[in-house]
Design a protein around this motif. Structure first.
Motif, PDB file in Angstrom:
ATOM      1  N   SER A 295      41.580  42.988  40.433  1.00  0.00           N
ATOM      2  CA  SER A 295      42.521  43.132  39.314  1.00  0.00           C
ATOM      3  C   SER A 295      43.174  44.512  39.326  1.00  0.00           C
ATOM      4  O   SER A 295      42.673  45.459  39.933  1.00  0.00           O
ATOM      5  CB  SER A 295      41.815  42.909  37.983  1.00  0.00           C
ATOM      6  OG  SER A 295      41.082  44.053  37.614  1.00  0.00           O
ATOM      7  N   ASP A 296      44.294  44.619  38.614  1.00  0.00           N
ATOM      8  CA  ASP A 296      44.986  45.904  38.498  1.00  0.00           C
ATOM      9  C   ASP A 296      44.275  46.834  37.535  1.00  0.00           C
ATOM     10  O   ASP A 296      44.464  48.036  37.577  1.00  0.00           O
ATOM     11  CB  ASP A 296      46.433  45.685  38.023  1.00  0.00           C
ATOM     12  CG  ASP A 296      47.267  44.973  39.080  1.00  0.00           C
ATOM     13  OD1 ASP A 296      46.926  45.096  40.274  1.00  0.00           O
ATOM     14  OD2 ASP A 296      48.230  44.300  38.695  1.00  0.00           O
TER      15      ASP A 296
ATOM     16  N   GLU B 296      39.475  49.809  36.194  1.00  0.00           N
ATOM     17  CA  GLU B 296      38.787  50.822  35.397  1.00  0.00           C
ATOM     18  C   GLU B 296      38.166  50.204  34.141  1.00  0.00           C
ATOM     19  O   GLU B 296      37.008  50.463  33.822  1.00  0.00           O
ATOM     20  CB  GLU B 296      39.742  51.943  35.007  1.00  0.00           C
ATOM     21  CG  GLU B 296      39.026  53.120  34.358  1.00  0.00           C
ATOM     22  CD  GLU B 296      39.958  54.300  34.172  1.00  0.00           C
ATOM     23  OE1 GLU B 296      39.760  55.007  33.186  1.00  0.00           O
ATOM     24  OE2 GLU B 296      40.848  54.515  34.989  1.00  0.00           O
ATOM     25  N   GLN B 297      38.916  49.364  33.425  1.00  0.00           N
ATOM     26  CA  GLN B 297      38.380  48.718  32.219  1.00  0.00           C
ATOM     27  C   GLN B 297      37.292  47.721  32.589  1.00  0.00           C
ATOM     28  O   GLN B 297      36.280  47.626  31.897  1.00  0.00           O
ATOM     29  CB  GLN B 297      39.481  48.027  31.416  1.00  0.00           C
ATOM     30  CG  GLN B 297      38.998  47.480  30.081  1.00  0.00           C
ATOM     31  CD  GLN B 297      38.438  48.549  29.166  1.00  0.00           C
ATOM     32  OE1 GLN B 297      39.048  49.586  28.952  1.00  0.00           O
ATOM     33  NE2 GLN B 297      37.251  48.312  28.628  1.00  0.00           N
ATOM     34  N   ASP B 298      37.464  47.005  33.689  1.00  0.00           N
ATOM     35  CA  ASP B 298      36.427  46.069  34.144  1.00  0.00           C
ATOM     36  C   ASP B 298      35.127  46.823  34.421  1.00  0.00           C
ATOM     37  O   ASP B 298      34.047  46.373  34.031  1.00  0.00           O
ATOM     38  CB  ASP B 298      36.857  45.341  35.414  1.00  0.00           C
ATOM     39  CG  ASP B 298      37.866  44.238  35.163  1.00  0.00           C
ATOM     40  OD1 ASP B 298      38.082  43.882  33.980  1.00  0.00           O
ATOM     41  OD2 ASP B 298      38.435  43.733  36.148  1.00  0.00           O
ATOM     42  N   ILE B 299      35.232  47.941  35.096  1.00  0.00           N
ATOM     43  CA  ILE B 299      34.042  48.736  35.422  1.00  0.00           C
ATOM     44  C   ILE B 299      33.389  49.262  34.152  1.00  0.00           C
ATOM     45  O   ILE B 299      32.161  49.228  34.006  1.00  0.00           O
ATOM     46  CB  ILE B 299      34.397  49.881  36.394  1.00  0.00           C
ATOM     47  CG1 ILE B 299      34.770  49.279  37.752  1.00  0.00           C
ATOM     48  CG2 ILE B 299      33.251  50.869  36.522  1.00  0.00           C
ATOM     49  CD1 ILE B 299      35.404  50.265  38.711  1.00  0.00           C
TER      50      ILE B 299
END
Length: 65
Positions: free
Chosen positions: A18-19, A22-25
Motif C-alpha cells: 500500500s501507499d 507508515e499507518q499500517d505499520i
C-alpha cells in the motif's frame, strides 16, 4: 511468518504494497502491544496486580491506549 502475527496483520488489513505503509505499520505495532498485554487477564491475586502494572507501563511506553 508466525501464524498469530499473520492473523494480527490481517485484522488491520495490513498491505505491504500500500501507499500508506507508515499507518499500517503503526496500527500493526499497536495491535502487537495490545496482544502482548493480554497476559494480565490470566493472573489473579498479587500476580495479577503486578501483571496489570507491567501491562499499563508497556502501553504507556508505546503510547497505546
Amino acid at each position: 511468518m508466525n501464524k498469530r502475527i499473520k492473523e494480527l496483520a490481517e485484522q488491520i488489513g495490513f498491505d505491504l504494497y500500500s501507499d500508506d505503509k507508515e499507518q499500517d505499520i503503526q496500527d500493526f505495532a499497536e495491535l502487537i502491544v495490545q496482544e502482548c498485554c493480554q497476559f494480565e487477564k490470566s493472573y489473579g491475586g498479587d500476580a495479577g496486580l503486578v501483571a496489570r502494572s507491567f501491562s499499563r507501563k508497556i502501553k504507556e511506553h508505546f503510547g497505546v491506549k
